[in-house]
Design a protein around this motif. Sequence first.
Motif, PDB file in Angstrom:
ATOM      1  N   LEU A  89      50.806   5.961 -46.014  1.00 33.46           N
ATOM      2  CA  LEU A  89      50.730   4.718 -46.778  1.00 33.46           C
ATOM      3  C   LEU A  89      51.241   3.523 -45.970  1.00 33.46           C
ATOM      4  O   LEU A  89      50.663   2.433 -46.028  1.00 33.46           O
ATOM      5  CB  LEU A  89      51.501   4.847 -48.094  1.00 33.46           C
ATOM      6  N   ILE A  90      52.306   3.739 -45.201  1.00 36.03           N
ATOM      7  CA  ILE A  90      52.832   2.676 -44.349  1.00 36.03           C
ATOM      8  C   ILE A  90      51.787   2.300 -43.295  1.00 36.03           C
ATOM      9  O   ILE A  90      51.513   1.117 -43.071  1.00 36.03           O
ATOM     10  CB  ILE A  90      54.158   3.115 -43.682  1.00 36.03           C
ATOM     11  N   GLN A  91      51.190   3.295 -42.662  1.00 43.58           N
ATOM     12  CA  GLN A  91      50.191   3.046 -41.627  1.00 43.58           C
ATOM     13  C   GLN A  91      48.968   2.321 -42.187  1.00 43.58           C
ATOM     14  O   GLN A  91      48.470   1.362 -41.582  1.00 43.58           O
ATOM     15  CB  GLN A  91      49.759   4.360 -40.973  1.00 43.58           C
ATOM     16  N   ILE A  92      48.486   2.757 -43.331  1.00 41.85           N
ATOM     17  CA  ILE A  92      47.307   2.128 -43.939  1.00 41.85           C
ATOM     18  C   ILE A  92      47.624   0.702 -44.368  1.00 41.85           C
ATOM     19  O   ILE A  92      46.813  -0.210 -44.190  1.00 41.85           O
ATOM     20  CB  ILE A  92      46.789   2.976 -45.112  1.00 41.85           C
ATOM     21  N   GLY A  93      48.805   0.487 -44.923  1.00 43.26           N
ATOM     22  CA  GLY A  93      49.214  -0.870 -45.299  1.00 43.26           C
ATOM     23  C   GLY A  93      49.288  -1.795 -44.095  1.00 43.26           C
ATOM     24  O   GLY A  93      48.833  -2.946 -44.143  1.00 43.26           O
ATOM     25  N   LEU A  94      49.839  -1.287 -42.993  1.00 44.06           N
ATOM     26  CA  LEU A  94      49.900  -2.089 -41.773  1.00 44.06           C
ATOM     27  C   LEU A  94      48.497  -2.369 -41.226  1.00 44.06           C
ATOM     28  O   LEU A  94      48.223  -3.464 -40.737  1.00 44.06           O
ATOM     29  CB  LEU A  94      50.747  -1.375 -40.713  1.00 44.06           C
TER      30      LEU A  94
ATOM     31  N   TRP B  14      37.653  -3.474 -32.772  1.00 43.86           N
ATOM     32  CA  TRP B  14      38.846  -4.146 -33.298  1.00 43.86           C
ATOM     33  C   TRP B  14      39.489  -3.323 -34.409  1.00 43.86           C
ATOM     34  O   TRP B  14      40.718  -3.236 -34.498  1.00 43.86           O
ATOM     35  CB  TRP B  14      38.512  -5.545 -33.808  1.00 43.86           C
ATOM     36  N   THR B  15      38.670  -2.706 -35.239  1.00 42.05           N
ATOM     37  CA  THR B  15      39.192  -1.855 -36.311  1.00 42.05           C
ATOM     38  C   THR B  15      39.968  -0.686 -35.729  1.00 42.05           C
ATOM     39  O   THR B  15      41.059  -0.360 -36.196  1.00 42.05           O
ATOM     40  CB  THR B  15      38.044  -1.332 -37.198  1.00 42.05           C
ATOM     41  N   ILE B  16      39.424  -0.066 -34.697  1.00 39.69           N
ATOM     42  CA  ILE B  16      40.102   1.060 -34.052  1.00 39.69           C
ATOM     43  C   ILE B  16      41.405   0.598 -33.406  1.00 39.69           C
ATOM     44  O   ILE B  16      42.441   1.253 -33.545  1.00 39.69           O
ATOM     45  CB  ILE B  16      39.168   1.723 -33.020  1.00 39.69           C
ATOM     46  N   ALA B  17      41.354  -0.544 -32.712  1.00 45.04           N
ATOM     47  CA  ALA B  17      42.556  -1.058 -32.059  1.00 45.04           C
ATOM     48  C   ALA B  17      43.654  -1.364 -33.073  1.00 45.04           C
ATOM     49  O   ALA B  17      44.823  -0.981 -32.873  1.00 45.04           O
ATOM     50  CB  ALA B  17      42.218  -2.316 -31.255  1.00 45.04           C
ATOM     51  N   VAL B  18      43.292  -2.017 -34.167  1.00 45.40           N
ATOM     52  CA  VAL B  18      44.270  -2.310 -35.221  1.00 45.40           C
ATOM     53  C   VAL B  18      44.804  -1.009 -35.807  1.00 45.40           C
ATOM     54  O   VAL B  18      46.003  -0.870 -36.054  1.00 45.40           O
ATOM     55  CB  VAL B  18      43.641  -3.206 -36.319  1.00 45.40           C
ATOM     56  N   GLY B  19      43.927  -0.034 -36.003  1.00 42.84           N
ATOM     57  CA  GLY B  19      44.347   1.260 -36.544  1.00 42.84           C
ATOM     58  C   GLY B  19      45.310   1.989 -35.636  1.00 42.84           C
ATOM     59  O   GLY B  19      46.295   2.579 -36.096  1.00 42.84           O
ATOM     60  N   ILE B  20      45.060   1.961 -34.325  1.00 45.30           N
ATOM     61  CA  ILE B  20      45.959   2.625 -33.373  1.00 45.30           C
ATOM     62  C   ILE B  20      47.333   1.966 -33.394  1.00 45.30           C
ATOM     63  O   ILE B  20      48.363   2.652 -33.461  1.00 45.30           O
ATOM     64  CB  ILE B  20      45.352   2.624 -31.961  1.00 45.30           C
TER      65      ILE B  20
ATOM     66  N   GLY C 201      42.376   1.147 -43.797  1.00 43.67           N
ATOM     67  CA  GLY C 201      42.930  -0.197 -43.951  1.00 43.67           C
ATOM     68  C   GLY C 201      41.869  -1.206 -44.356  1.00 43.67           C
ATOM     69  O   GLY C 201      42.116  -2.085 -45.168  1.00 43.67           O
ATOM     70  N   ARG C 202      40.658  -1.067 -43.789  1.00 45.65           N
ATOM     71  CA  ARG C 202      39.559  -1.961 -44.173  1.00 45.65           C
ATOM     72  C   ARG C 202      39.091  -1.695 -45.592  1.00 45.65           C
ATOM     73  O   ARG C 202      38.713  -2.615 -46.308  1.00 45.65           O
ATOM     74  CB  ARG C 202      38.374  -1.781 -43.224  1.00 45.65           C
ATOM     75  N   LEU C 203      39.115  -0.427 -46.000  1.00 47.22           N
ATOM     76  CA  LEU C 203      38.632  -0.070 -47.338  1.00 47.22           C
ATOM     77  C   LEU C 203      39.506  -0.630 -48.451  1.00 47.22           C
ATOM     78  O   LEU C 203      39.011  -0.913 -49.539  1.00 47.22           O
ATOM     79  CB  LEU C 203      38.518   1.449 -47.481  1.00 47.22           C
ATOM     80  N   VAL C 204      40.808  -0.782 -48.198  1.00 48.42           N
ATOM     81  CA  VAL C 204      41.672  -1.303 -49.255  1.00 48.42           C
ATOM     82  C   VAL C 204      41.552  -2.815 -49.412  1.00 48.42           C
ATOM     83  O   VAL C 204      41.981  -3.347 -50.424  1.00 48.42           O
ATOM     84  CB  VAL C 204      43.161  -0.943 -49.051  1.00 48.42           C
ATOM     85  N   LEU C 205      40.960  -3.472 -48.438  1.00 52.56           N
ATOM     86  CA  LEU C 205      40.768  -4.918 -48.543  1.00 52.56           C
ATOM     87  C   LEU C 205      39.502  -5.221 -49.331  1.00 52.56           C
ATOM     88  O   LEU C 205      38.477  -4.580 -49.118  1.00 52.56           O
ATOM     89  CB  LEU C 205      40.656  -5.542 -47.149  1.00 52.56           C
ATOM     90  N   PRO C 206      39.550  -6.213 -50.217  1.00 56.97           N
ATOM     91  CA  PRO C 206      38.340  -6.573 -50.959  1.00 56.97           C
ATOM     92  C   PRO C 206      37.367  -7.357 -50.083  1.00 56.97           C
ATOM     93  O   PRO C 206      37.773  -8.040 -49.144  1.00 56.97           O
ATOM     94  CB  PRO C 206      38.881  -7.460 -52.092  1.00 56.97           C
ATOM     95  N   GLY C 207      36.107  -7.232 -50.381  1.00 61.89           N
ATOM     96  CA  GLY C 207      35.086  -7.996 -49.668  1.00 61.89           C
ATOM     97  C   GLY C 207      34.750  -7.410 -48.313  1.00 61.89           C
ATOM     98  O   GLY C 207      35.175  -6.316 -47.956  1.00 61.89           O
TER      99      GLY C 207
END
Length: 87
Positions: free
Chosen positions: A67-72, A34-40, A20-26
Amino acid sequence: MEISGIISAIVIGIVVGTLGRLVLPGRQRIGVLWTIAVGIVAAFVGTGIAAVLGVADTKGVDWIEWLIQIGLAAAGVAALERYKARG
């Protein structure tokens, strides 16, 4: 929930949050936890959405569910970053 279920949720959260972080620019200014929590959260919610849509259990890799999970996760990371930038 068994310990193996908790461990797999954490592993899936790491993968989904990172993607999810990789698809965001910058650069995102949130920490690893926080990344893990958002991912879970994105993994659980994405699985629920995929189940409602009838695409959670398919033969082979569940690409639509991923794709749904990564988008979320991307939306969650972006929202959290905006929230932390304000405060």
